[in-house]
Design an enzyme around this catalytic site. Structure first.
Site, PDB file in Angstrom:
ATOM      1  N   THR A   1     -17.392 -11.478  11.227  1.00 48.27           N
ATOM      2  CA  THR A   1     -16.365 -12.490  10.993  1.00 48.27           C
ATOM      3  C   THR A   1     -15.043 -11.999  11.565  1.00 48.27           C
ATOM      4  OG1 THR A   1     -17.405 -13.419   9.017  1.00 48.27           O
ATOM      5  CG2 THR A   1     -15.041 -13.752   9.250  1.00 48.27           C
TER       6      THR A   1
ATOM      7  N   PHE B   1     -10.974 -12.365  11.671  1.00 47.06           N
ATOM      8  CA  PHE B   1      -9.885 -12.745  10.781  1.00 47.06           C
ATOM      9  C   PHE B   1      -8.564 -12.781  11.556  1.00 47.06           C
ATOM     10  CE2 PHE B   1     -13.124 -10.934   8.101  1.00 47.06           C
ATOM     11  CZ  PHE B   1     -13.112 -11.717   6.961  1.00 47.06           C
TER      12      PHE B   1
END
Length: 358
Positions: free
Chosen positions: A259, A261
């Protein structure tokens, strides 16, 4: 000669080296305090992401081993975090509760000598940062399996904040319960993204157990810690924080799941030497409009690293296009290219220029 006799001189060497390290750390801290006094005179920000990125890159370049460069960078991140805290602890809003991957991203970016503010939603992270309750916010922006985090993209479109940093972390989901078994479990809780990232595994192993989407994986772990009939999908840190037992580790369908960010705030970093710029634009609804919009990037030699479309919910156009390019907006060729893009766009917004993640 026994083992203790052989180890004694080596341990004495380590003790002497540790004393030197401690002395040098405090020497660095005193210099950092002097830097803080100079910053205070000009009201300069405590956290300078471009400077810290330069320090960490230099550390990796100079590292002779045997320590891994990534591990050395983690050590120096914490050193800088502790020295920065002597000026003032930076406050950072993240998607809570404690134990989420977003919290993990906060510590990876800022170190542990900060004040974290747990938020119940991505919207609240933006609100806290916009209101000045937090200096920065950290929000998920893209997952390698499920793609863009649409709520973050929508809020970036509306906010007065800009992106001042980015980072990417591996996402390893674990199925966890209070007992460490699935005995008596009637529901599995996780963030909707995590449920999607583990869908095939869940379909194969627990197709008949209810799946409940909650605000975050950290919240799922908290629920499972209080309810013996609930299981959670969350990271290892959340499991440790809430004293859960792992039923099965790494249940994500993609073993390389990551992921990305974004760090949001009012700070606009100066060029670090290796930067990225994010923008969003919309084009008139006519043939070749997107191609013509991106042509200035090619003509000025600016490389595009990301291109994401999002249906428009407001305005007269159909899609917003989120684009990342190499280089800082203060770089002359990037500046000229973006000026041309802006002139031809039906809508244009610069989202931020910031150091590439390490």
């Amino acid at each position: 000669m026994n083992t203790d006799d052989k180890l004694k001189p080596l341990r004495e060497q380590i003790d002497a080296i540790d004393a030197q390290i401690l002395s040098l750390l405090n020497q660095r801290a005193r210099v950092a305090q002097e830097v803080g006094h100079v910053k205070a005179e000009t009201n300069a920000p405590v956290f300078r992401p471009e400077r810290e990125a330069q320090v960490l890159r230099k550390v990796a370049e100079r590292n002779p081993g045997p320590l891994d460069s990534g591990d050395v960078q983690k050590i120096f991140r914490e050193i800088m975090s502790s020295c920065r805290a002597l000026e003032r602890r930076v406050t950072v809003a993240y998607l809570g509760p404690a134990g989420t991957f977003t919290e993990q991203a906060v510590y990876q970016q800022f170190g542990h000598a900060i004040e974290g503010i747990s938020c119940v939603s991505i919207d609240e992270i933006f609100r806290a940062t916009e209101a000045g309750t937090a200096d920065f916010g950290v929000v998920p922006i893209e997952n390698s399996t499920e793609g863009a985090i649409n709520r973050t993209l929508d809020l970036l479109l509306q906010t007065t904040l800009s992106i001042s940093g980015e980072l990417s972390i591996p996402v390893h989901h674990n199925l966890m319960t209070r007992s460490g078994t699935m005995d008596g479990i009637t529901r599995i809780c996780a963030h909707s993204q995590a449920l999607a990232q583990c869908q095939a595994w869940l379909n194969q192993h627990f197709p008949n157990i209810e799946r409940q989407a909650v605000a975050s994986n950290g919240e799922a772990a908290r629920i499972a810690s209080e309810d013996p009939a609930a299981a959670a999908i969350a990271g290892e840190v959340a499991g440790e924080r809430y004293s859960l037992g792992i039923v099965q580790a790494h249940v994500q369908d993609d073993p390389h799941n990551r992921t990305r960010f974004a760090v949001i705030g009012r700070l606009q970093p100066a060029p670090s030497g290796k930067d990225q710029t994010s923008l969003v634009f919309a084009v008139p609804n006519k043939a070749g409009a997107v191609y013509n919009m991106l042509a200035p990037l090619a003509s000025h030699g600016v490389s595009m690293t990301r291109f994401e479309s999002r249906p428009a919910r407001v305005g007269t156009w159909e899609y917003y296009f989120y684009v990342d390019v190499e280089g800082h907006v203060k770089n002359e060729k990037v500046k000229r290219a973006l000026e041309e893009v802006k002139q031809n766009a039906a809508f244009f917004k610069w989202l931020g220029s910031y150091p590439f993640s390490l």
